[in-house]
Motif scaffolding. Structure first.
Motif, PDB file in Angstrom:
ATOM      1  N   GLU A  36      20.296  22.128  15.467  1.00  0.00           N
ATOM      2  CA  GLU A  36      21.157  23.550  15.042  1.00  0.00           C
ATOM      3  C   GLU A  36      20.675  24.579  15.874  1.00  0.00           C
ATOM      4  O   GLU A  36      21.549  25.289  16.235  1.00  0.00           O
ATOM      5  N   GLY A  37      19.652  24.434  16.622  1.00  0.00           N
ATOM      6  CA  GLY A  37      19.300  25.496  17.607  1.00  0.00           C
ATOM      7  C   GLY A  37      20.272  25.470  18.977  1.00  0.00           C
ATOM      8  O   GLY A  37      20.534  26.256  19.457  1.00  0.00           O
ATOM      9  N   ASP A  83       0.888  -1.200  -0.012  1.00  0.00           N
ATOM     10  CA  ASP A  83       0.009   0.004   0.010  1.00  0.00           C
ATOM     11  C   ASP A  83       0.929   1.169   0.019  1.00  0.00           C
ATOM     12  O   ASP A  83       1.413   1.417   1.043  1.00  0.00           O
ATOM     13  N   LYS A  84       0.703   2.064  -1.089  1.00  0.00           N
ATOM     14  CA  LYS A  84       1.545   3.196  -1.152  1.00  0.00           C
ATOM     15  C   LYS A  84       1.319   4.339  -0.213  1.00  0.00           C
ATOM     16  O   LYS A  84       2.167   5.061   0.178  1.00  0.00           O
ATOM     17  N   ASN A  85       0.145   4.337   0.314  1.00  0.00           N
ATOM     18  CA  ASN A  85      -0.394   5.425   0.996  1.00  0.00           C
ATOM     19  C   ASN A  85       0.132   5.248   2.517  1.00  0.00           C
ATOM     20  O   ASN A  85       0.466   6.001   3.063  1.00  0.00           O
ATOM     21  N   ALA A  86       0.135   3.933   2.972  1.00  0.00           N
ATOM     22  CA  ALA A  86       0.895   3.489   4.107  1.00  0.00           C
ATOM     23  C   ALA A  86       2.380   3.722   4.184  1.00  0.00           C
ATOM     24  O   ALA A  86       2.721   4.593   5.119  1.00  0.00           O
ATOM     25  N   SER A  87       3.198   3.581   3.100  1.00  0.00           N
ATOM     26  CA  SER A  87       4.312   3.857   3.233  1.00  0.00           C
ATOM     27  C   SER A  87       4.691   5.260   2.965  1.00  0.00           C
ATOM     28  O   SER A  87       5.789   5.840   3.973  1.00  0.00           O
ATOM     29  N   ASP A  88       3.845   6.064   2.390  1.00  0.00           N
ATOM     30  CA  ASP A  88       3.992   7.424   2.141  1.00  0.00           C
ATOM     31  C   ASP A  88       3.776   8.232   3.648  1.00  0.00           C
ATOM     32  O   ASP A  88       4.500   9.045   4.044  1.00  0.00           O
ATOM     33  N   SER A  89       2.850   7.744   4.357  1.00  0.00           N
ATOM     34  CA  SER A  89       2.707   8.245   5.449  1.00  0.00           C
ATOM     35  C   SER A  89       3.719   8.001   6.683  1.00  0.00           C
ATOM     36  O   SER A  89       4.032   8.778   7.376  1.00  0.00           O
ATOM     37  N   GLU A  90       4.329   7.008   6.553  1.00  0.00           N
ATOM     38  CA  GLU A  90       5.338   6.520   7.459  1.00  0.00           C
ATOM     39  C   GLU A  90       6.654   7.308   7.009  1.00  0.00           C
ATOM     40  O   GLU A  90       7.187   7.854   8.076  1.00  0.00           O
ATOM     41  N   LEU A  91       6.606   7.443   5.881  1.00  0.00           N
ATOM     42  CA  LEU A  91       8.070   8.112   5.437  1.00  0.00           C
ATOM     43  C   LEU A  91       7.693   9.726   5.677  1.00  0.00           C
ATOM     44  O   LEU A  91       8.616  10.280   6.314  1.00  0.00           O
ATOM     45  N   ARG A  92       6.483  10.342   5.511  1.00  0.00           N
ATOM     46  CA  ARG A  92       6.210  11.390   5.936  1.00  0.00           C
ATOM     47  C   ARG A  92       6.277  11.803   7.304  1.00  0.00           C
ATOM     48  O   ARG A  92       7.124  12.824   7.955  1.00  0.00           O
ATOM     49  N   ALA A  93       5.892  10.844   8.381  1.00  0.00           N
ATOM     50  CA  ALA A  93       6.057  11.078   9.796  1.00  0.00           C
ATOM     51  C   ALA A  93       7.827  11.020  10.167  1.00  0.00           C
ATOM     52  O   ALA A  93       8.093  11.823  10.952  1.00  0.00           O
ATOM     53  N   ARG A  94       8.644  10.086   9.482  1.00  0.00           N
ATOM     54  CA  ARG A  94       9.938   9.860   9.844  1.00  0.00           C
ATOM     55  C   ARG A  94      10.532  11.235   9.252  1.00  0.00           C
ATOM     56  O   ARG A  94      11.513  11.673   9.956  1.00  0.00           O
ATOM     57  N   LEU A  95      10.144  11.784   8.186  1.00  0.00           N
ATOM     58  CA  LEU A  95      10.831  13.201   7.689  1.00  0.00           C
ATOM     59  C   LEU A  95      10.380  14.308   8.677  1.00  0.00           C
ATOM     60  O   LEU A  95      11.381  15.113   9.047  1.00  0.00           O
ATOM     61  N   GLY A  96       9.102  14.350   9.312  1.00  0.00           N
ATOM     62  CA  GLY A  96       9.109  15.247  10.098  1.00  0.00           C
ATOM     63  C   GLY A  96       9.555  15.223  11.367  1.00  0.00           C
ATOM     64  O   GLY A  96      10.140  16.244  12.021  1.00  0.00           O
ATOM     65  N   SER A  97       9.795  13.890  12.017  1.00  0.00           N
ATOM     66  CA  SER A  97      10.682  13.657  13.009  1.00  0.00           C
ATOM     67  C   SER A  97      12.233  13.998  12.874  1.00  0.00           C
ATOM     68  O   SER A  97      12.777  14.831  13.634  1.00  0.00           O
ATOM     69  N   LEU A  98      12.662  13.864  11.747  1.00  0.00           N
ATOM     70  CA  LEU A  98      14.104  14.255  11.274  1.00  0.00           C
ATOM     71  C   LEU A  98      14.185  15.684  11.403  1.00  0.00           C
ATOM     72  O   LEU A  98      14.992  16.238  11.689  1.00  0.00           O
ATOM     73  N   LYS A  99      13.198  16.326  10.761  1.00  0.00           N
ATOM     74  CA  LYS A  99      13.258  17.800  10.695  1.00  0.00           C
ATOM     75  C   LYS A  99      13.139  18.235  11.996  1.00  0.00           C
ATOM     76  O   LYS A  99      13.927  19.219  12.317  1.00  0.00           O
ATOM     77  N   THR A 100      12.265  17.938  13.029  1.00  0.00           N
ATOM     78  CA  THR A 100      12.433  18.542  14.177  1.00  0.00           C
ATOM     79  C   THR A 100      13.554  18.230  14.942  1.00  0.00           C
ATOM     80  O   THR A 100      14.210  19.236  15.693  1.00  0.00           O
ATOM     81  N   ALA A 101      14.282  17.187  14.926  1.00  0.00           N
ATOM     82  CA  ALA A 101      15.401  16.648  15.418  1.00  0.00           C
ATOM     83  C   ALA A 101      16.539  17.662  14.967  1.00  0.00           C
ATOM     84  O   ALA A 101      17.593  18.056  15.776  1.00  0.00           O
ATOM     85  N   LEU A 102      16.572  17.718  13.688  1.00  0.00           N
ATOM     86  CA  LEU A 102      17.564  18.853  13.020  1.00  0.00           C
ATOM     87  C   LEU A 102      17.328  20.080  13.493  1.00  0.00           C
ATOM     88  O   LEU A 102      18.564  20.681  13.835  1.00  0.00           O
ATOM     89  N   GLY A 103      16.324  20.482  13.743  1.00  0.00           N
ATOM     90  CA  GLY A 103      15.925  21.938  14.205  1.00  0.00           C
ATOM     91  C   GLY A 103      16.528  22.113  15.732  1.00  0.00           C
ATOM     92  O   GLY A 103      16.948  23.251  15.835  1.00  0.00           O
ATOM     93  N   ARG A 104      16.187  21.023  16.555  1.00  0.00           N
ATOM     94  CA  ARG A 104      16.644  21.222  17.879  1.00  0.00           C
ATOM     95  C   ARG A 104      18.198  21.301  17.936  1.00  0.00           C
ATOM     96  O   ARG A 104      18.941  21.847  18.674  1.00  0.00           O
TER      97      ARG A 104
END
Length: 116
Positions: free
Chosen positions: A28-29, A5-26
């Protein structure tokens, strides 16, 4: 074969990408500009480097003044006078260089220093 299911893998990837962005922001701060990643070892190395540079600047000024004074005395035939004068000038130049090195702001300080 069935496709995953492409939708399931896309949502997992988006969640991982979001958590990586927040970790990167912390990360850098938390990182201070100009701070060395080595910690205390890097600070000790920087202090030793500054100390050795100050010592060589002072010794270099004195030695250069003495050599210039000796050569000028030999050339003009004025025995110790130019040696003493240029030795004092070399010591003053070396001390001025050490003072300028010591008055520079360090990489971690937030205040703006004066430039020479």
């Amino acid at each position: 074969m069935t496709e995953p299911d492409k939708n399931a893998s896309d949502s997992e990837l988006r969640a991982r990408l979001g958590s990586l962005k927040t970790a990167l922001g912390r990360a850098e701060g938390a990182e201070k500009p100009g701070a060395s990643p080595a910690g205390e070892d890097g600070a000790m190395a920087g202090a030793m480097s500054s100390g050795l540079r100050a010592a060589t600047d002072l010794a270099g000024g004195i030695i250069a003044g003495a050599l210039i004074g000796m050569l000028a005395d030999r050339w003009l035939g004025t025995s110790p006078f130019l040696l003493i004068i240029f030795l004092v000038i070399g010591a003053m130049a070396g001390l001025r260089s050490v003072y300028r090195l010591g008055s520079r702001p360090t990489s971690g300080s937030k205040g703006g220093g004066t430039k020479d």
